[in-house]
Design a protein around this motif. Sequence first.
Motif, PDB file in Angstrom:
ATOM      1  N   PRO A  47       0.802  -1.231   0.000  1.00 23.64           N
ATOM      2  CA  PRO A  47       0.000   0.000   0.000  1.00 23.64           C
ATOM      3  C   PRO A  47       0.829   1.272   0.000  1.00 23.64           C
ATOM      4  O   PRO A  47       0.458   2.265  -0.640  1.00 23.64           O
ATOM      5  CB  PRO A  47      -0.840  -0.132   1.278  1.00 23.64           C
ATOM      6  CG  PRO A  47      -0.969  -1.596   1.499  1.00 23.64           C
ATOM      7  CD  PRO A  47       0.366  -2.147   1.077  1.00 23.64           C
ATOM      8  N   HIS A 114      -1.307  -7.219  -7.161  1.00 18.61           N
ATOM      9  CA  HIS A 114      -0.536  -6.044  -6.754  1.00 18.61           C
ATOM     10  C   HIS A 114       0.948  -6.254  -7.061  1.00 18.61           C
ATOM     11  O   HIS A 114       1.764  -6.405  -6.164  1.00 18.61           O
ATOM     12  CB  HIS A 114      -0.721  -5.779  -5.265  1.00 18.61           C
ATOM     13  CG  HIS A 114      -2.132  -5.468  -4.859  1.00 18.61           C
ATOM     14  ND1 HIS A 114      -2.650  -4.194  -4.872  1.00 18.61           N
ATOM     15  CD2 HIS A 114      -3.137  -6.281  -4.450  1.00 18.61           C
ATOM     16  CE1 HIS A 114      -3.905  -4.216  -4.474  1.00 18.61           C
ATOM     17  NE2 HIS A 114      -4.228  -5.464  -4.215  1.00 18.61           N
ATOM     18  N   GLY A 317      -0.389   4.990   5.729  1.00 20.99           N
ATOM     19  CA  GLY A 317      -1.802   4.716   5.470  1.00 20.99           C
ATOM     20  C   GLY A 317      -2.708   5.695   6.189  1.00 20.99           C
ATOM     21  O   GLY A 317      -3.727   6.144   5.642  1.00 20.99           O
ATOM     22  N   TYR A 413      -7.693  -1.968  -1.326  1.00 16.75           N
ATOM     23  CA  TYR A 413      -6.890  -1.105  -2.169  1.00 16.75           C
ATOM     24  C   TYR A 413      -7.035  -1.553  -3.620  1.00 16.75           C
ATOM     25  O   TYR A 413      -7.064  -2.752  -3.908  1.00 16.75           O
ATOM     26  CB  TYR A 413      -5.427  -1.141  -1.750  1.00 16.75           C
ATOM     27  CG  TYR A 413      -5.157  -0.358  -0.476  1.00 16.75           C
ATOM     28  CD1 TYR A 413      -5.220   1.030  -0.476  1.00 16.75           C
ATOM     29  CD2 TYR A 413      -4.869  -1.010   0.720  1.00 16.75           C
ATOM     30  CE1 TYR A 413      -4.985   1.751   0.678  1.00 16.75           C
ATOM     31  CE2 TYR A 413      -4.637  -0.293   1.885  1.00 16.75           C
ATOM     32  CZ  TYR A 413      -4.699   1.093   1.860  1.00 16.75           C
ATOM     33  OH  TYR A 413      -4.480   1.802   3.001  1.00 16.75           O
ATOM     34  N   GLY A 475      -6.652   5.427  -2.522  1.00 18.00           N
ATOM     35  CA  GLY A 475      -6.482   4.145  -3.189  1.00 18.00           C
ATOM     36  C   GLY A 475      -7.508   3.100  -2.838  1.00 18.00           C
ATOM     37  O   GLY A 475      -7.476   1.994  -3.390  1.00 18.00           O
ATOM     38  N   VAL A 476      -8.432   3.410  -1.930  1.00 17.90           N
ATOM     39  CA  VAL A 476      -9.457   2.454  -1.515  1.00 17.90           C
ATOM     40  C   VAL A 476     -10.608   2.468  -2.521  1.00 17.90           C
ATOM     41  O   VAL A 476     -11.068   3.539  -2.936  1.00 17.90           O
ATOM     42  CB  VAL A 476      -9.976   2.783  -0.106  1.00 17.90           C
ATOM     43  CG1 VAL A 476     -11.179   1.919   0.260  1.00 17.90           C
ATOM     44  CG2 VAL A 476      -8.864   2.595   0.916  1.00 17.90           C
TER      45      VAL A 476
END
Length: 510
Positions: A47, A114, A317, A413, A475-476
């Motif tokens: 993340p 990812h 975060g 994410y 990014g969520v």
Amino acid sequence: MDVTVAGAGPVGLVLAAELALAGATVQVLERRTEPDEGMKAGAINVPTAEALDRRGLLPAAERIQREQLLRVGPFDRRTGGGRRTTRPRFTGHFAGMVLDPDLVDWSDPDLAAHTAVAGARMVPQRELEELLAAHVARLGVTVRRGVEVTALEDTGDGVLVGTTAGPLRTGWLVGCDGGRSTVRRLAGIGFPGTGPELTGHLAVADIADPEKLAEGWVWSPRGAYRHGPQPGRVVTVEFGGAPADRSAPVTLEEVRSSLRRVSGTDVTLTALRGPATRWTDNARQAASYRAGRVLLAGDAAHVHPPFGGQGLNLGVGDAMNLGWKLGAVVTGWAPEGLLDTYDAERRPLGAWVLDWTRAQTAVMRGDAGSAALREVVADLLATRAGTTYAVKKISGVTQRVDLPGGHPLVGRYAPDLWLNDGSRPADHGHGGGFLLLDRTAQGTFARLAAAWSGRVTVVADDRATPTGVLVRPDGVVAWACDTADPVGLEAALRRWAGAPSSAPGYVPAG
């Protein structure tokens, strides 16, 4: 200023950048006159790397990793001491038990989704701070060094802040000033949790006789230590509580004595290469991440031992989550109630990290019970399923927040979604704001989102599912679907991007 941030570490710098991108005026106060040169985090999780990617900083992070690999490569024992010839697989460790990359199921959907930032994970905290300092400078953010917060008063419509450079008034104050946060204390926010059982040291030293140290992590009734992965890097863990003076500089003799005690050798350290750090397993979480117009992020909101490298990433975060929300409130397109979702979304993840590190403390103790437990955990981590589970947790790819919506992407994410032109939605988000991926033939989602055109960037594509994805600035994923039906999209836009403005072509859902 709309917002004053106390603390110019990675968390404070990320937060300041996000606020600036949102249109807020922001300044950063830092009590240190120079950046902290002490050894800290050695890498970032997925993340965090993806946060850099969304702001156009991925190439700089990839360059840092390449430079790091050149330095670490000669010490890579897995290649017989030679340099790596392939991109490293990042796994990490649990309680000193290094996770074997050959046991990981890299085809697992969570991991496979990812991979775009795989070349930007080996970014140490010092280099990350330099990268972020340049980023905020480009955005016009002022960082005032040698200025310490000494008092605060929340007046309801702002905060009066006393500092060593004189008083100032600000709309909001955010404490990103570490585990012993002055802002948290002055705001009267409690910090419950568990006290320390151990003292750890991290240093890079000149070692006269490194052959006396074993490879990898080694445990004994006296504690544990690790040598590597680069030459001279040593970590020690000793149980017996906190050090007598946490604020005293870490000396060569302190590190040497600790390493000798836990290794049971007379290994000789002749010099420290840069400042060493001292830490404990103190694990605490703020009773609230907000008190009126004062907020907390990073270590000011939660502290824990550095096992698994979660602290820096947890703080980044926090900053990504809070930055756009506070910016939305400051610039007037969102109600103050949006800030309530900051604590609600970040607190559960902070609590999990505290328990994840507490579990490792329990496994690392030198008593017989912990040694037996360590054998059981080691057996589990020697399996494909066990190693994959741990790597997914450490890497952050399974993190999610509880958001309304039935699609499996909602609350997670955003994964790597490759477009026909070879780009990804993240490539279109360097300026902040929301991203809407529209893969409908008629541009259905784009037409509905036209009323939010100042806050939502639409990325059109004609590939397959997911047909539509709305990604928040942090990014969520706030909404997603696999059909051309926009059901739920307007509700998600209203919930997160505020009330719609007048815009040509706006067609309300239904």
